[in-house]
Design a protein around this motif. Structure first.
Motif, PDB file in Angstrom:
ATOM      1  N   LYS A 139       0.864  -1.194   0.000  1.00 42.95           N
ATOM      2  CA  LYS A 139       0.000   0.000   0.000  1.00 42.95           C
ATOM      3  C   LYS A 139       0.897   1.240   0.000  1.00 42.95           C
ATOM      4  CE  LYS A 139      -3.983  -1.961   2.424  1.00 42.95           C
ATOM      5  NZ  LYS A 139      -3.512  -3.302   2.760  1.00 42.95           N
ATOM      6  N   SER A 140       0.303   2.344  -0.425  1.00 45.73           N
ATOM      7  CA  SER A 140       1.034   3.608  -0.438  1.00 45.73           C
ATOM      8  C   SER A 140       1.365   3.999   1.012  1.00 45.73           C
ATOM      9  CB  SER A 140       0.155   4.663  -1.084  1.00 45.73           C
ATOM     10  OG  SER A 140       0.844   5.862  -1.123  1.00 45.73           O
ATOM     11  N   MET A 141       2.617   4.407   1.258  1.00 38.03           N
ATOM     12  CA  MET A 141       2.985   4.807   2.625  1.00 38.03           C
ATOM     13  C   MET A 141       3.980   5.964   2.561  1.00 38.03           C
ATOM     14  SD  MET A 141       5.310   1.563   3.756  1.00 38.03           S
ATOM     15  CE  MET A 141       5.744   0.337   2.552  1.00 38.03           C
ATOM     16  N   GLU A 142       4.106   6.668   3.661  1.00 34.71           N
ATOM     17  CA  GLU A 142       5.016   7.812   3.729  1.00 34.71           C
ATOM     18  C   GLU A 142       6.424   7.295   3.999  1.00 34.71           C
ATOM     19  OE1 GLU A 142       6.841  10.718   3.215  1.00 34.71           O
ATOM     20  OE2 GLU A 142       4.708  11.180   2.928  1.00 34.71           O
ATOM     21  N   LEU A 143       7.230   7.191   2.932  1.00 39.31           N
ATOM     22  CA  LEU A 143       8.533   6.531   3.054  1.00 39.31           C
ATOM     23  C   LEU A 143       9.579   7.385   3.777  1.00 39.31           C
ATOM     24  CD1 LEU A 143       8.653   4.820  -0.459  1.00 39.31           C
ATOM     25  CD2 LEU A 143       8.372   3.681   1.738  1.00 39.31           C
ATOM     26  N   SER A 144       9.324   8.671   3.907  1.00 35.31           N
ATOM     27  CA  SER A 144      10.325   9.530   4.559  1.00 35.31           C
ATOM     28  C   SER A 144      10.452   9.216   6.052  1.00 35.31           C
ATOM     29  CB  SER A 144       9.968  11.003   4.366  1.00 35.31           C
ATOM     30  OG  SER A 144       8.695  11.242   4.915  1.00 35.31           O
ATOM     31  N   LEU A 175      10.128   8.723  -3.806  1.00 35.04           N
ATOM     32  CA  LEU A 175      11.163   8.313  -2.844  1.00 35.04           C
ATOM     33  C   LEU A 175      11.808   9.525  -2.183  1.00 35.04           C
ATOM     34  CD1 LEU A 175      13.111   5.412  -4.618  1.00 35.04           C
ATOM     35  CD2 LEU A 175      11.445   5.227  -2.794  1.00 35.04           C
ATOM     36  N   PRO A 176      12.043   9.436  -0.867  1.00 34.63           N
ATOM     37  CA  PRO A 176      12.748  10.539  -0.199  1.00 34.63           C
ATOM     38  C   PRO A 176      14.239  10.475  -0.537  1.00 34.63           C
ATOM     39  CG  PRO A 176      12.309   8.766   1.352  1.00 34.63           C
ATOM     40  CD  PRO A 176      11.680   8.352   0.058  1.00 34.63           C
ATOM     41  N   GLU A 177      14.961  11.556  -0.254  1.00 37.66           N
ATOM     42  CA  GLU A 177      16.407  11.585  -0.469  1.00 37.66           C
ATOM     43  C   GLU A 177      17.061  10.456   0.326  1.00 37.66           C
ATOM     44  OE1 GLU A 177      19.319  14.912   0.823  1.00 37.66           O
ATOM     45  OE2 GLU A 177      17.961  15.797  -0.668  1.00 37.66           O
ATOM     46  N   GLU A 233      19.018   5.718  -8.773  1.00 38.97           N
ATOM     47  CA  GLU A 233      20.017   6.660  -8.268  1.00 38.97           C
ATOM     48  C   GLU A 233      19.494   8.103  -8.384  1.00 38.97           C
ATOM     49  OE1 GLU A 233      24.734   7.494  -9.001  1.00 38.97           O
ATOM     50  OE2 GLU A 233      23.776   5.911 -10.148  1.00 38.97           O
ATOM     51  N   LYS A 234      18.883   8.408  -9.554  1.00 37.81           N
ATOM     52  CA  LYS A 234      18.362   9.775  -9.777  1.00 37.81           C
ATOM     53  C   LYS A 234      17.242  10.115  -8.814  1.00 37.81           C
ATOM     54  CE  LYS A 234      19.475  10.806 -14.581  1.00 37.81           C
ATOM     55  NZ  LYS A 234      19.441   9.689 -15.514  1.00 37.81           N
ATOM     56  N   LEU A 235      16.371   9.110  -8.539  1.00 44.03           N
ATOM     57  CA  LEU A 235      15.195   9.355  -7.696  1.00 44.03           C
ATOM     58  C   LEU A 235      15.566   9.859  -6.302  1.00 44.03           C
ATOM     59  CD1 LEU A 235      12.871   6.324  -8.551  1.00 44.03           C
ATOM     60  CD2 LEU A 235      12.300   8.732  -8.853  1.00 44.03           C
ATOM     61  N   VAL A 236      16.716   9.423  -5.805  1.00 50.46           N
ATOM     62  CA  VAL A 236      17.066   9.760  -4.417  1.00 50.46           C
ATOM     63  C   VAL A 236      18.200  10.790  -4.331  1.00 50.46           C
ATOM     64  CG1 VAL A 236      16.270   7.525  -3.558  1.00 50.46           C
ATOM     65  CG2 VAL A 236      18.646   7.788  -4.233  1.00 50.46           C
TER      66      VAL A 236
END
Length: 598
Positions: A308-313, A329-331, A352-355
């Motif tokens: 499920k969608s979740m707050e990954l930070s 994705l968070p840093e 790699e770019k996403l973070v």
């Protein structure tokens, strides 16, 4: 050396990018334009001759020469002559001619004679993107020992390669290249390639630079890590302290315990965030469970297609499949990719770019349980740092054996006795469906036999959408699993003690090693049966004598001598003409040292 416009044009025509590559375009042959007083049959030779007669037939010119340097006559023939050739042979004229001489029963003849003006020298002939005489002048003007030394080649090696072009220092162009010249060419070829690789490496400011420790993580483990696991962890520890973003590949043998290196990396990066991408849901779940067990103080998230969608930070360590690529994705200060060869370059770069944060990049670590030849590891190190884990935490006790049809009753007895001990058996078939081309049964043909004679038989293959569930069910309740090589990487099966690989000679040795590595993961006695219809298979016989994946990767090279990998195809598709992965470890070592010190 700076490329002028003329040099650049010629380099483009030759499809090369450096003086090192120019040096490797050695002559395809040599013309000996010196006068000799003896005929050497089956060779091209120069004659100083007077034309005694000329006979013109519809498709040829036949000429009688008196060769002054040999003291007798020669018959010569020119087939399909061009109009300008007609005027080269006038009766009574004396000139130099060059052609191929053959002698039969005391009569000597020359085929395709051509008039020559420059005599007394040996002339190199080139087959390349430039006309041979243009190439010769270009080489004479541009190539020298000094030029190659400026490129980083040691003087004695540069001299050997230059000798091949300029026929100096006793180089004999009419003998096969001796070992010292071939080794010089190998060195230059590999040096050029590794130099190009290292120039492609880019350095970025990292999101994290810290002096980290792993000792408290190690101290709390219920077991001790191997020296090579610690070596890889300490390599990563040094990477995290640098002021450039790391790029490292950790290559471990099957069962070498690279999971612990992954967890130690997340531990050292904390409280900064780490992200790990695994190729399958099963692998991601296994890593997630291990992280929860050994990193209890970190908040660990699992991301799959079904999550499920979740707050990954909110999490310190995010583990997932390629589903990560489609999430916000968070840093993250560290990115890890497990079984990196299962993902495309694009997918790895996307993660790699996403973070990343603008110009600052995460430290990037890729992990692989497919051992590569040590030579290749050294070459790859020109553009990415490499750590090898060649030993395993405990030595596996696996008996390997090549078997044939006559051994089937004995194999059945073995399977029954293993099942009686509550162990599991894996049978790998080459195909899912029947094929006229293959002399082995497919899964569809064979499954009936196993299902009829044994209980709790599970069947899956690569195209089976439910394969991950089948593997999980088999792990808990199954006795026999019938499958294809889909099982090669992934799920941990603690009770699996026996693997039977049907048509084993059709698979690469590294694949066989990966399959054998599924067995005896928890220290149980293991068995690997390689079933073949071939009476003799030296390749399989050598395989069963070797247990180390790195040795097997070298064996694979040895047996694929005539195949596509040799003369070496690296990831980039680079073809080597001289360099040989299986044989040239020492040369690789020397090139690497030279490049590191320059």
């Amino acid at each position: 050396m700076k490329l002028t416009k003329e040099r650049k044009t010629k380099f483009e025509k030759l499809k090369i990018g450096s003086y090192l590559e120019l040096a490797l375009l050695i002559p395809s042959s040599y013309e000996d334009l010196r006068l000799h007083d003896k005929i050497i049959p089956h060779t091209n030779q120069l004659i100083d001759a007077t034309v005694e007669s000329v006979f013109r037939a519809p498709n040829s010119i036949q000429i009688t020469f008196f060769a002054h340097n040999f003291g007798h006559t020669l018959q010569a023939v020119l087939f399909r002559p061009k109009p300008y050739m007609m005027h080269q042979f006038s009766v009574g004229s004396r000139d130099y001619y060059y052609g191929s001489i053959e002698c039969k029963v005391g009569q000597c003849s020359m085929s395709m004679p051509k008039k020559v003006t420059t005599v007394g020298a040996i002339t190199p002939k080139y087959k390349c993107g430039l006309r041979s005489d243009v190439m010769l002048r270009f080489i004479q003007k541009e190539l020298s020992v000094d030029v190659l030394m400026q490129e980083g080649i040691p003087e004695e090696i540069a001299q050997k390669v230059v000798d091949i072009h300029f026929i100096t220092n006793g180089f004999n162009p009419f003998e096969e290249l001796s070992r010292e010249y071939i080794e010089a060419l190998k060195y230059v070829e590999l040096f050029a390639y590794m130099k190009q690789l290292s120039s492609k490496r880019r350095y970025f400011e990292p999101l994290l630079s810290k002096k980290a420790e792993y000792e408290s993580f190690h101290k709390n483990l219920p077991f001790t890590l191997t020296a090579e696991q610690i070596g890889a962890i300490e390599d990563i520890q040094k990477d995290l302290a640098k002021d450039v973003a790391a790029k490292r590949m950790v290559v471990g043998d099957v069962g070498s315990g690279k999971t612990m290196v992954i967890l130690a990396t997340a531990f050292m990066a904390a409280p900064e965030r780490s992200v790990l991408m695994a190729p399958t849901t099963i692998l991601a779940k296994q890593l997630f469970e291990e992280a929860q067990k050994f990193l209890p103080h970190l908040r660990v998230a699992l991301v799959t297609n079904k999550s499920k969608s979740m707050e990954l930070s909110e999490y310190d360590f995010i583990i997932g499949t390629h589903a990560l690529l489609y999430r916000e994705l968070p840093e993250a200060a560290v990115v890890m990719v497990d079984e990196q060869h299962r993902f495309g370059t694009l997918q790895r770069n996307m993660l790699e770019k996403l973070v990343s944060a603008q110009k600052r990049k995460p430290h990037y670590f890729q992990f692989s349980a497919t051992p590569i030849p040590r030579t290749q590891a050294m070459i790859e190190s020109a553009h990415i740092d490499v750590s090898l884990i060649t030993s395993t935490p405990f030595s596996k006790d696996i008996d390997s054996e090549v078997i044939h049809k006559s051994d089937f009753p004995r194999l059945l007895e073995h399977i029954k006795s293993e099942l009686h001990e509550n162990n599991q058996v894996l049978i790998v078939y080459p195909l899912v469906e029947k094929s006229e081309q293959l002399e082995y049964q497919s899964i569809e043909e064979a499954r009936g036999y196993w299902e009829k004679n044994f209980d709790d038989v599970y069947v899956t293959h690569g195209k089976d959408k439910e394969k991950e569930q089948v593997l999980l069910d088999f792990r808990e309740k199954g006795k026999i699993l019938v499958t294809t090589t889909v099982i090669e990487v992934g799920i941990s099966l603690p009770r699996l003690t026996t693997i039977v690989i049907v048509g084993a000679e059709r698979l690469g040795l590294s694949t066989l090693h990966q399959l054998r590595g599924r067995v005896s993961r928890t220290g149980l006695k293991g068995y690997c049966y390689l079933y073949t219809n071939k009476e003799n298979s030296p390749r399989l016989e050598e395989f069963i004598q070797n247990k180390s994946g790195f040795d097997i990767a070298n064996l694979d090279l040895k047996f694929r001598k005539s195949g596509d990998l040799l003369k070496g195809n690296l990831q980039s598709g680079k073809q080597f003409q001289w360099f040989d992965f299986a044989e040239d470890f020492e040369i690789t070592k020397r090139v690497k040292e030279e490049l590191s010190s320059s």
